[in-house]
Design a protein around this motif. Structure first.
Motif, mmCIF file in Angstrom:
data_model
loop_
_atom_site.group_PDB
_atom_site.id
_atom_site.type_symbol
_atom_site.label_atom_id
_atom_site.label_comp_id
_atom_site.label_asym_id
_atom_site.label_seq_id
_atom_site.Cartn_x
_atom_site.Cartn_y
_atom_site.Cartn_z
ATOM 1 N N SER A 145 -40.002 -19.500 73.402
ATOM 2 C CA SER A 145 -38.635 -19.827 73.819
ATOM 3 C C SER A 145 -37.690 -18.657 73.602
ATOM 4 N N ASP A 146 -37.924 -17.860 72.570
ATOM 5 C CA ASP A 146 -37.064 -16.706 72.305
ATOM 6 C C ASP A 146 -37.140 -15.682 73.437
ATOM 7 N N MET A 147 -38.318 -15.521 74.013
ATOM 8 C CA MET A 147 -38.535 -14.486 75.025
ATOM 9 C C MET A 147 -38.711 -15.058 76.430
ATOM 10 N N ALA A 148 -38.250 -16.283 76.659
ATOM 11 C CA ALA A 148 -38.407 -16.917 77.960
ATOM 12 C C ALA A 148 -37.683 -16.121 79.047
ATOM 13 N N VAL A 149 -38.384 -15.840 80.128
ATOM 14 C CA VAL A 149 -37.804 -15.076 81.230
ATOM 15 C C VAL A 149 -36.627 -15.810 81.858
ATOM 16 N N GLU A 150 -36.687 -17.151 81.911
ATOM 17 C CA GLU A 150 -35.645 -17.888 82.615
ATOM 18 C C GLU A 150 -34.370 -18.061 81.794
ATOM 19 N N GLY A 151 -34.307 -17.489 80.606
ATOM 20 C CA GLY A 151 -33.082 -17.568 79.817
ATOM 21 C C GLY A 151 -32.943 -18.908 79.136
ATOM 22 N N GLU A 152 -31.782 -19.527 79.295
ATOM 23 C CA GLU A 152 -31.489 -20.761 78.568
ATOM 24 C C GLU A 152 -32.088 -21.979 79.272
ATOM 25 N N GLY A 153 -33.405 -22.043 79.294
ATOM 26 C CA GLY A 153 -34.098 -23.157 79.935
ATOM 27 C C GLY A 153 -34.547 -24.196 78.931
ATOM 28 N N SER A 210 -42.057 -23.004 76.732
ATOM 29 C CA SER A 210 -40.942 -22.806 77.651
ATOM 30 C C SER A 210 -41.434 -22.342 79.015
ATOM 31 N N GLU A 211 -40.493 -22.044 79.900
ATOM 32 C CA GLU A 211 -40.702 -21.623 81.289
ATOM 33 C C GLU A 211 -41.046 -22.847 82.148
ATOM 34 N N ALA A 212 -40.174 -23.148 83.103
ATOM 35 C CA ALA A 212 -40.285 -24.368 83.895
ATOM 36 C C ALA A 212 -41.623 -24.495 84.614
ATOM 37 N N VAL A 213 -42.090 -23.421 85.234
ATOM 38 C CA VAL A 213 -43.352 -23.490 85.984
ATOM 39 C C VAL A 213 -44.519 -23.780 85.042
ATOM 40 N N PHE A 214 -44.554 -23.095 83.907
ATOM 41 C CA PHE A 214 -45.634 -23.313 82.946
ATOM 42 C C PHE A 214 -45.608 -24.731 82.382
ATOM 43 N N LEU A 215 -44.409 -25.238 82.118
ATOM 44 C CA LEU A 215 -44.300 -26.600 81.592
ATOM 45 C C LEU A 215 -44.748 -27.621 82.635
ATOM 46 N N ALA A 216 -44.396 -27.383 83.896
ATOM 47 C CA ALA A 216 -44.842 -28.295 84.953
ATOM 48 C C ALA A 216 -46.367 -28.285 85.054
ATOM 49 N N VAL A 274 -23.045 -35.511 82.485
ATOM 50 C CA VAL A 274 -21.794 -35.119 83.141
ATOM 51 C C VAL A 274 -21.828 -35.643 84.575
ATOM 52 N N ASP A 275 -20.656 -35.682 85.209
ATOM 53 C CA ASP A 275 -20.572 -36.234 86.560
ATOM 54 C C ASP A 275 -21.355 -35.414 87.577
ATOM 55 N N ASP A 276 -21.301 -34.093 87.469
ATOM 56 C CA ASP A 276 -21.975 -33.237 88.441
ATOM 57 C C ASP A 276 -22.805 -32.186 87.715
ATOM 58 N N PRO A 277 -24.087 -32.480 87.451
ATOM 59 C CA PRO A 277 -24.924 -31.527 86.714
ATOM 60 C C PRO A 277 -25.172 -30.222 87.467
ATOM 61 N N SER A 278 -24.921 -30.203 88.784
ATOM 62 C CA SER A 278 -25.132 -28.963 89.535
ATOM 63 C C SER A 278 -24.111 -27.895 89.179
ATOM 64 N N HIS A 279 -23.111 -28.262 88.388
ATOM 65 C CA HIS A 279 -22.125 -27.294 87.897
ATOM 66 C C HIS A 279 -22.425 -26.852 86.471
ATOM 67 N N ALA A 280 -23.556 -27.304 85.936
ATOM 68 C CA ALA A 280 -23.910 -26.977 84.552
ATOM 69 C C ALA A 280 -24.859 -25.784 84.524
ATOM 70 N N PHE A 281 -24.352 -24.653 84.065
ATOM 71 C CA PHE A 281 -25.151 -23.436 83.959
ATOM 72 C C PHE A 281 -25.062 -22.876 82.550
ATOM 73 N N ALA A 282 -26.047 -22.077 82.186
ATOM 74 C CA ALA A 282 -26.026 -21.293 80.957
ATOM 75 C C ALA A 282 -26.675 -19.962 81.300
ATOM 76 N N PRO A 283 -26.403 -18.903 80.538
ATOM 77 C CA PRO A 283 -26.961 -17.585 80.872
ATOM 78 C C PRO A 283 -28.446 -17.653 81.208
ATOM 79 N N GLY A 284 -28.801 -17.085 82.349
ATOM 80 C CA GLY A 284 -30.162 -17.202 82.858
ATOM 81 C C GLY A 284 -30.891 -15.885 82.924
ATOM 82 N N PRO A 285 -31.895 -15.795 83.787
ATOM 83 C CA PRO A 285 -32.735 -14.599 83.847
ATOM 84 C C PRO A 285 -31.987 -13.365 84.338
#
Length: 262
Positions: A53-61, A72-78, A245-256
């Motif tokens: 998780s510390d070195m995850a390429v996708e950042g705050e995932g 971590s990493e969405a593809v690997f978790l899937a 939250v009402d609109d999760p598509s507006h929820a971001f955190a620092p990414g890759p």
């Protein structure tokens, strides 16, 4: 399966992808929502081995905590969910089709995801991070292991905008929508023919761009129909039900970081 807990942000980007993959798998794994913009990803109770998780390429995932290990990493978790479920259909069984899916996912992660994260963070989360008091921000920054990711937090804090990077990000989003449009040109419903992780990962990053970069979708009728099919898929609805939250598509955190695939 040993006890596992999925810690996730609002269902947007990688958290949406992973929550949907979990729902598709049917696995019984506890989900706990955390606030990624408050650095809660770095204070997970029971996390002992945190390199992934510390070195995850996708950042705050999202993070799957299992036996003290952070996965971590969405593809690997899937992929993990699909394998743990005894194959729920998220990965093609044909070797070439599987390779094609992984190549698509890699380009999504390394080309589309950084562009979306850059646009989304400037549009929605910069004001939140910029308004933090110094003590709160300093505590989050100190907890971030990756120097690159910490720098992206600081850039957001300081409202540092690279005009060329922003324009390039918009171009990459438009190019990826076009790529989806072309992939569906033969009449297929899903990107790899059968539904797969490629659909989840691509949709999860493109979904917030439908509003923020609407021009990229203009005239892309096949891509629009594909996104609507995904919007109606039960696993996506289940993932979106985790929103606080009402609109999760507006929820971001620092990414890759934008530094791959040109």
């Amino acid at each position: 399966m040993a006890t596992a807990i999925l810690y996730h942000g609002e269902p947007n980007g990688p958290s949406l992808s992973v929550l949907a993959a979990l729902a598709e798998s049917g696995l019984d794994i506890e989900c706990r929502s955390i606030n990624l913009l408050k650095g809660e990803r770095y204070t997970l109770p029971g996390a002992e081995q945190t390199l992934a998780s510390d070195m995850a390429v996708e950042g705050e995932g999202p993070v799957l905590l299992k036996d003290g290990e952070t996965m971590s990493e969405a593809v690997f978790l899937a992929q993990y969910f699909d394998d743990a479920a005894g194959s729920c259909g998220l990965q093609p069984k044909d070797a070439y089709a599987h390779w094609e899916m992984m190549m698509w996912c890699r380009q999504t992660t390394e080309r589309l995801a950084p562009a979306v994260a850059y646009i989304g963070n400037l549009a929605t989360s910069q004001s939140v991070v910029g308004a933090m008091d110094e003590a709160e921000f300093s505590a989050i920054a100190k907890s971030v292991f990756s120097d690159d990711l910490r720098e992206r937090w600081q850039d957001l804090r300081d409202n540092r905008v690279d005009a060329a990077k922003l324009e390039d990000s918009k171009t990459k989003v438009a190019q990826f929508v076009e790529r989806v449009e072309e992939k569906l040109a033969d009449g297929r419903e899903w990107l790899m023919g059968d539904f797969s992780i490629a659909d989840l990962e691509t949709f999860a990053w493109l979904r917030p761009m439908a509003a923020l970069e609407a021009a990229a979708f203009k005239g892309k009728l096949r891509a629009a129909a594909w996104m609507e099919r995904l919007e109606q898929r039960p696993c996506i609805k289940a993932a979106l039900a985790h929103a606080t939250v009402d609109d999760p598509s507006h929820a971001f955190a620092p990414g890759p970081e934008i530094n791959r695939w040109g």
